[in-house]
Design an enzyme around this catalytic site. Structure first.
Site: not given
Length: 563
Positions: A56, A88, A129, A131, A201, A477
């Site tokens: 990520c 995650d 990513c 957070k 993602c 998620s």
């Protein structure tokens, strides 16, 4: 932007670099290559989360180099720093996932600490990513110095058996394998194909949801977010961000000028119209609180109710972030929001233009099918709703994108934590009609408020996605889809009624009525809550570091923000 003639561009760094008494500080910096000329210029922090534990954020250092080029070209001196990131997806289903949400607080803290101590005049944050995205914006809000956020971009989809795939298909394939639908060889072949490079993602999971939300908020430059991570044009975007932050500095434009109630409403509407992650509720509440903007969880429901679902994006739809980029990117989504009457067009952005002007400038690729016309929505209302009821008096969030159900009544199957629930799913103990209850996974009870993607994806993979429901005081998620309810508040260990539930209790989830209820009297609920004691964690332990930092988070209804 027109620069105020009296504004000192070194309004913070001058205290660190100027005058005879600062000779030692300058000596340190000369030793690592900064010249006297460099130190006479404004100092601009470039913060990112490059790390080798995930794809990520893997391109963050490359993007940082281009941002620094832009800063230098525009008359500033960049100083690069990096912070942490937790994946995650990689930690999903393990004790390590408890570190995910609290990492957001540490990311914000670390950027804030360095930028404060080293007196940066302005700041660019680069995120990847889940957070790192809200964490970096929270830091911008706290510091309130000229700055912006650049999202590192999405991964491209993989190819498996002639079709595009993302990590979502791998999680669901675990359930398919448990159900005997695919072989172990097929599962391994899919896992090797699904994640073909750097980037976050690919679906409208949490990373792309928050990237879109912050572009709609105006803290990321319009058109920047959906440029894919490994697309050469991302480097051009990064360099322009370096130049743009110098414009913000010259104009003394602050995050507080951008992060306002109208712009937060735009961000919420972007999550709703895109069918985005329920984590958007947590993160936007947290950003609003850092900026001192009043925002209540029920305002999310009101905005989603008037916002049509227009983006046909995974996990519930057909397309991924790279497809959205080719269709017209976030500006196209903004254009549709304006057409639907849900865009606060006068909200400011870091570009100097209003968000409405960016919507007007959107370019739509002819024939694209990713973003639907306003008169032909996927659904007339947005992709989530806020529920209350005697199970969640302080609220919870249900995802409505990607399925047609709005109500479900069935018997509870109660699990104390994720691991026993996952074991039951893989043992095929969950039946059509059940309401799976996973408790003890909230901010305090988890601790850390883990995501339940392993469980929800396995249910879908087994073919139960359309016939069961799931509620939890933990999180989901962004890749979760199906009739799933998260962020039940209060959580079990804080006396929430979810602690009262037992196997066989009849539960009703009704999105139309905005309620989640159990068929028990108030007296029986209170009696059971008083008798509830959270059992030992299913995984037997939590590392000391996670125990320590999980104490930072508060409640789901408040964005699980640090206390």
């Amino acid at each position: 932007m027109n620069a105020p003639t009296t504004f000192d561009l070194k309004h913070r760094s001058r205290a660190l670099t100027d005058g005879a008494q600062r000779a030692a500080a300058r000596a340190y910096l000369h030793g690592i290559g900064y010249s006297a000329e460099d130190l006479a210029k404004p100092i601009v922090g470039v913060a990112h989360s490059w790390i080798e534990t995930m794809p990520c954020n893997f391109n963050n250092r490359v993007l940082a180099a281009k941002v620094k080029d832009g800063i230098r070209a525009a008359g500033g001196t960049p100083m690069e720093l990096n912070t942490i990131a937790i994946s995650d997806g990689i930690t999903m289903g393990t004790a390590g996932m408890r570190a995910s949400l609290v990492s957001r607080e540490l990311i914000a803290d670390s950027i804030e600490l360095v930028a404060s101590a080293h007196r940066f005049d302005a700041l660019v944050t680069i995120s990847g990513c889940d957070k790192t995205i809200p964490g970096s914006v929270m830091a911008l809000a706290r510091l309130n110095i000229p700055g912006l956020m650049l999202y590192g971009g999405s991964i491209r989809p993989g190819r498996f058996k002639g079709v595009d795939v993302t990590i979502q298909q791998v999680f669901e394939a675990v359930g398919e394998y448990a159900a005997g639908k695919i072989s172990e060889e097929e599962l391994h072949a899919l896992e090797e194909a699904a994640s073909p490079g750097a980037g976050a993602c690919g679906g409208q999971f949490t990373a792309n949801t928050m990237a879109m939300a912050f572009e709609a908020l105006g803290i990321s430059p319009a058109g920047s977010s959906m440029v894919p991570a490994e697309d050469g044009r991302k480097l051009e975007v990064a360099e322009r961000c370096g130049q743009l932050v110098m414009d913000l500095l010259r104009g003394d434009e602050r995050p507080s000028d951008v992060i306002t109630k109208p712009s937060l409403e735009n961000a919420i509407a972007a999550v709703a119209t895109s069918g985005g992650s329920t984590n958007g509720v947590l993160h936007l509440l947290a950003v609003a609180r850092e900026m001192g903007v009043p925002l209540d969880i029920d305002e999310f429901d009101a905005i989603s109710a008037r916002t049509p679902l227009l983006c046909d994006l995974q996990p519930g739809g057909r397309y991924v972030a790279t497809d959205l980029y080719e269709a017209g990117g976030v500006p196209l989504v903004l254009k549709r929001m304006a057409e639907a009457g849900v865009l606060n067009a006068q909200a400011k952005t870091v570009s100097g233009k209003t968000i409405g002007q960016h919507a007007e400038e959107a370019l739509e690729t002819e024939g694209q099918q990713v973003v639907r016309p306003v008169d032909d929505p996927l659904k007339p209302r947005g992709g989530f709703a806020i529920l209350h009821g005697n199970v969640a008096p302080d609220g919870c969030v249900v995802k409505l994108a990607g399925h047609e159900r709005t109500a479900h009544t069935g018997p509870a199957k109660v699990f104390e934590g994720e691991e026993p629930a996952m074991a039951a799913v893989l043992a095929r103990e969950i039946e059509a009609g059940d309401v799976v209850v996973i408790r003890g996974e909230g901010p305090a009870g988890g601790p850390g408020m883990r995501e339940m993607l392993s469980v929800t994806a396995a249910l879908v993979g087994e073919g139960l996605g359309d016939t069961v429901a799931l509620i939890t005081d933990g999180r989901f998620s962004g890749a979760t889809h199906g009739f799933m309810v998260a962020h039940i508040a209060p959580e079990a260990v804080r006396g929430g009624p979810i602690a009262a539930l037992r196997d066989g209790d009849e539960l009703t989830i009704d999105a139309e009525e905005r309620r989640v209820d159990v068929a028990l009297s108030d007296e029986e609920i209170a009696r059971r809550i008083s008798a509830y004691r959270q059992p030992p964690r299913a995984d037997g332990y939590v590392e000391v570091a996670i125990q320590k930092y999980a104490k930072l988070v508060g409640s789901a209804a408040e964005g699980a923000i640090a206390r």
